[in-house]
Design a protein around this motif. Structure first.
Motif, PDB file in Angstrom:
ATOM      1  N   PRO A  33      45.548  39.442  38.773  1.00  0.00           N
ATOM      2  CA  PRO A  33      45.130  40.435  39.768  1.00  0.00           C
ATOM      3  C   PRO A  33      43.671  40.280  40.179  1.00  0.00           C
ATOM      4  O   PRO A  33      42.818  39.860  39.386  1.00  0.00           O
ATOM      5  N   TYR A  34      43.383  40.663  41.437  1.00  0.00           N
ATOM      6  CA  TYR A  34      42.023  40.652  41.983  1.00  0.00           C
ATOM      7  C   TYR A  34      41.794  41.989  42.704  1.00  0.00           C
ATOM      8  O   TYR A  34      42.739  42.587  43.229  1.00  0.00           O
ATOM      9  N   GLU A  35      40.525  42.419  42.724  1.00  0.00           N
ATOM     10  CA  GLU A  35      40.152  43.653  43.413  1.00  0.00           C
ATOM     11  C   GLU A  35      39.005  43.390  44.374  1.00  0.00           C
ATOM     12  O   GLU A  35      38.105  42.582  44.088  1.00  0.00           O
ATOM     13  N   CYS A  36      39.054  44.084  45.514  1.00  0.00           N
ATOM     14  CA  CYS A  36      37.985  43.996  46.507  1.00  0.00           C
ATOM     15  C   CYS A  36      37.368  45.393  46.657  1.00  0.00           C
ATOM     16  O   CYS A  36      38.063  46.353  46.981  1.00  0.00           O
ATOM     17  N   HIS A  37      36.058  45.498  46.398  1.00  0.00           N
ATOM     18  CA  HIS A  37      35.334  46.762  46.541  1.00  0.00           C
ATOM     19  C   HIS A  37      34.408  46.668  47.754  1.00  0.00           C
ATOM     20  O   HIS A  37      33.613  45.722  47.866  1.00  0.00           O
ATOM     21  N   VAL A  38      34.525  47.663  48.637  1.00  0.00           N
ATOM     22  CA  VAL A  38      33.702  47.707  49.854  1.00  0.00           C
ATOM     23  C   VAL A  38      32.781  48.931  49.776  1.00  0.00           C
ATOM     24  O   VAL A  38      33.247  50.058  49.589  1.00  0.00           O
TER      25      VAL A  38
ATOM     26  N   ILE B 184      30.356  43.833  50.154  1.00  0.00           N
ATOM     27  CA  ILE B 184      31.738  43.541  49.769  1.00  0.00           C
ATOM     28  C   ILE B 184      31.687  42.747  48.464  1.00  0.00           C
ATOM     29  O   ILE B 184      31.004  41.717  48.388  1.00  0.00           O
ATOM     30  N   VAL B 185      32.392  43.234  47.455  1.00  0.00           N
ATOM     31  CA  VAL B 185      32.383  42.576  46.138  1.00  0.00           C
ATOM     32  C   VAL B 185      33.821  42.294  45.716  1.00  0.00           C
ATOM     33  O   VAL B 185      34.691  43.176  45.779  1.00  0.00           O
ATOM     34  N   TRP B 186      34.074  41.053  45.258  1.00  0.00           N
ATOM     35  CA  TRP B 186      35.381  40.657  44.724  1.00  0.00           C
ATOM     36  C   TRP B 186      35.296  40.574  43.206  1.00  0.00           C
ATOM     37  O   TRP B 186      34.334  40.052  42.645  1.00  0.00           O
ATOM     38  N   TYR B 187      36.371  41.084  42.530  1.00  0.00           N
ATOM     39  CA  TYR B 187      36.438  41.062  41.076  1.00  0.00           C
ATOM     40  C   TYR B 187      37.720  40.352  40.631  1.00  0.00           C
ATOM     41  O   TYR B 187      38.783  40.482  41.257  1.00  0.00           O
ATOM     42  N   ARG B 188      37.609  39.644  39.514  1.00  0.00           N
ATOM     43  CA  ARG B 188      38.786  39.086  38.825  1.00  0.00           C
ATOM     44  C   ARG B 188      39.103  40.033  37.665  1.00  0.00           C
ATOM     45  O   ARG B 188      38.255  40.291  36.812  1.00  0.00           O
TER      46      ARG B 188
ATOM     47  N   ILE C  15      38.834  44.513  31.772  1.00  0.00           N
ATOM     48  CA  ILE C  15      37.647  43.712  32.101  1.00  0.00           C
ATOM     49  C   ILE C  15      37.725  43.302  33.561  1.00  0.00           C
ATOM     50  O   ILE C  15      38.754  42.794  34.024  1.00  0.00           O
ATOM     51  N   LYS C  16      36.630  43.534  34.298  1.00  0.00           N
ATOM     52  CA  LYS C  16      36.525  43.120  35.685  1.00  0.00           C
ATOM     53  C   LYS C  16      35.337  42.189  35.823  1.00  0.00           C
ATOM     54  O   LYS C  16      34.199  42.581  35.580  1.00  0.00           O
ATOM     55  N   GLN C  17      35.623  40.969  36.199  1.00  0.00           N
ATOM     56  CA  GLN C  17      34.592  39.948  36.337  1.00  0.00           C
ATOM     57  C   GLN C  17      34.231  39.784  37.809  1.00  0.00           C
ATOM     58  O   GLN C  17      35.073  39.457  38.641  1.00  0.00           O
ATOM     59  N   LYS C  18      32.963  40.045  38.131  1.00  0.00           N
ATOM     60  CA  LYS C  18      32.496  39.906  39.515  1.00  0.00           C
ATOM     61  C   LYS C  18      32.408  38.422  39.857  1.00  0.00           C
ATOM     62  O   LYS C  18      31.756  37.645  39.161  1.00  0.00           O
ATOM     63  N   ILE C  19      33.104  38.042  40.927  1.00  0.00           N
ATOM     64  CA  ILE C  19      33.122  36.624  41.278  1.00  0.00           C
ATOM     65  C   ILE C  19      32.415  36.343  42.598  1.00  0.00           C
ATOM     66  O   ILE C  19      31.987  35.207  42.834  1.00  0.00           O
ATOM     67  N   PHE C  20      32.287  37.359  43.503  1.00  0.00           N
ATOM     68  CA  PHE C  20      31.651  37.079  44.790  1.00  0.00           C
ATOM     69  C   PHE C  20      31.120  38.370  45.411  1.00  0.00           C
ATOM     70  O   PHE C  20      31.743  39.423  45.288  1.00  0.00           O
ATOM     71  N   THR C  21      29.956  38.252  46.082  1.00  0.00           N
ATOM     72  CA  THR C  21      29.334  39.409  46.739  1.00  0.00           C
ATOM     73  C   THR C  21      28.835  39.023  48.130  1.00  0.00           C
ATOM     74  O   THR C  21      28.215  37.962  48.291  1.00  0.00           O
TER      75      THR C  21
END
Length: 404
Positions: A60-65, A4-8, A15-21
């Motif tokens: 905005p934030y995005e969650c990639h699973v 699971i990865v969260w992006y800002r 631009i998508k900045q990875k903030i948590f994995t």
């Protein structure tokens, strides 16, 4: 599940900045932010918690699973979702100021007066409103700004609005067919200064004046509200309240600006009391002035709290100031190299704001200076050019005699 990865998301999605994995294979999680900004904390493997949210976190934030394909355990299939984090922030400051100040007092003509409430640091924009003496003001909305000057032209009053103590005098002048007499400009020079003055005012007199206007109706208030976006994401709100000022009823009136905001548990407010100046406190340095000294006369304060900021004007009773001007604007009057002729001269300080005017007088006492013989100073307090010429001539003759 693989990860699971969260992006800002910034710059409009470019631009998508990875903030948590969260790595499901090894059951570990880690932050991609710098150590000093490590504020993310994974909860239940799919939720990111920001314990100290800031305005800069808005957006905005995005969650990639990532999950494995059941057919082939090696292929990873991605599923994603997005959310917009709307960060609210309460206002950080509120203040009430008067527009177009300092401004003079008008005795015979009504003038408009504007209060400006400035609220900074809030997001979203707050709701701003005014109260008078604790009661909400019903104001007419003004969607567009006033004229280019930021105010309306003052309304010319009819003769009934004039002070009734001055009206008989004006009528008498009209019946005689003549207007107000032209007063000649006061003469300059020592002769004029030594002559009798036409205005004798003791030092203790403090005069105040108020207009005697006749208003048959309650004032009409005009309200305008504007928002200015700030670079940090907050909004600066400016609310203006404008009405035709009546010093008789507006003097000592309490006006407050109140703010309601979703992030505030109770309204935020700032208040001012409209007050005319009363009794300026004047100090003079040096206290014992001698011929040739530089004298400073300064307004140090008032007997009361004055709002809005007053306008100060200095004049000399019965004559012009030392530099030849009729008046001087500012809180301080500086008299450089005072001559003996200024001994006993009186100076008037007029402090005024749109609510009223007050005059305070002070007398200058000039003592002899033992370093300057009597009669050797000119009107500016310096040694005369004739004496200077004689001194230079004497020194020149002494040098010639020594050479011969």
């Amino acid at each position: 599940m693989r990860e699971i990865v969260w992006y800002r998301v910034t710059d409009g999605g470019t631009i998508k900045q990875k903030i948590f994995t969260f790595d499901a294979m090894f059951s570990t999680n880690f932050s991609h932010m710098e150590n000093y900004r490590k504020r993310e904390d994974l909860v239940y493997q799919s939720t990111v918690r920001l314990p100290e949210v800031r305005i800069s976190d808005n957006g905005p934030y995005e969650c990639h699973v990532g999950i494995y394909d059941r057919a082939t355990r090696e292929k990873v299939v991605l599923a994603s979702g997005n959310i917009f984090l709307n960060v609210m922030a309460p206002p950080t400051s509120i203040s009430v100021i008067a527009a177009d100040t300092p401004a003079p007092f008008s005795r015979y003509q009504a003038q408009n007066f504007t209060l400006v409430c400035v609220v900074s640091g809030g997001k979203p924009a707050p709701l701003v409103y005014f109260k008078r003496d604790g009661e909400p003001i019903e104001a007419t909305p003004l969607p567009e700004p006033p004229a280019a000057t930021g105010n309306w032209a003052p309304r010319n009053l009819l003769h009934r609005d004039l002070d009734d103590t001055k009206l008989p005098q004006l009528l008498a002048e009209g019946e005689m067919g003549g207007g107000p007499s032209n007063t000649a400009e006061p003469p300059r020079g020592l002769a004029a200064e030594r002559g009798p003055t036409t205005e004798a005012i003791p030092e203790t007199v403090v005069s105040r004046e108020f207009p005697r206007w006749v208003h048959v109706a309650e004032p009409i208030y005009y309200f305008r509200h504007t928002h200015v976006p700030i670079s940090d994401g907050t909004v600066e709100a400016r609310a203006t309240l404008t009405w035709t000022l009546n010093p008789q009823i507006d003097n000592e009136a309490l006006f407050s600006c109140e703010v309601k905001h979703p992030a505030l548990s109770m309204p935020m407010q700032s208040e001012v009391t409209l007050v005319a100046p009363k009794g300026p406190k004047i100090i003079m340095t040096p206290m014992r002035a001698r011929v040739g000294d530089t004298v400073r006369i300064l307004v140090q304060g008032f007997q009361n709290e004055v709002f809005p900021e007053p306008l100060f004007t200095w004049t000399r009773v019965g004559s012009r100031l030392l530099d030849g001007s009729a008046e001087h604007a500012g809180k301080e009057l500086v008299l450089e190299r005072v001559p003996a002729e200024l001994n006993g001269s009186m100076y008037r300080c007029t402090a005024q704001n749109p609510l009223g005017s007050t005059d305070t007088h002070t007398r200058l006492i000039v003592f002899e200076n033992p370093n300057i013989p009597r009669g050797t100073e000119d009107s500016n307090g310096s040694v005369t050019s004739h004496c200077s010429f004689r001194l230079v001539l004497a020194l020149t003759l002494t040098v010639i005699l020594e050479l011969t």
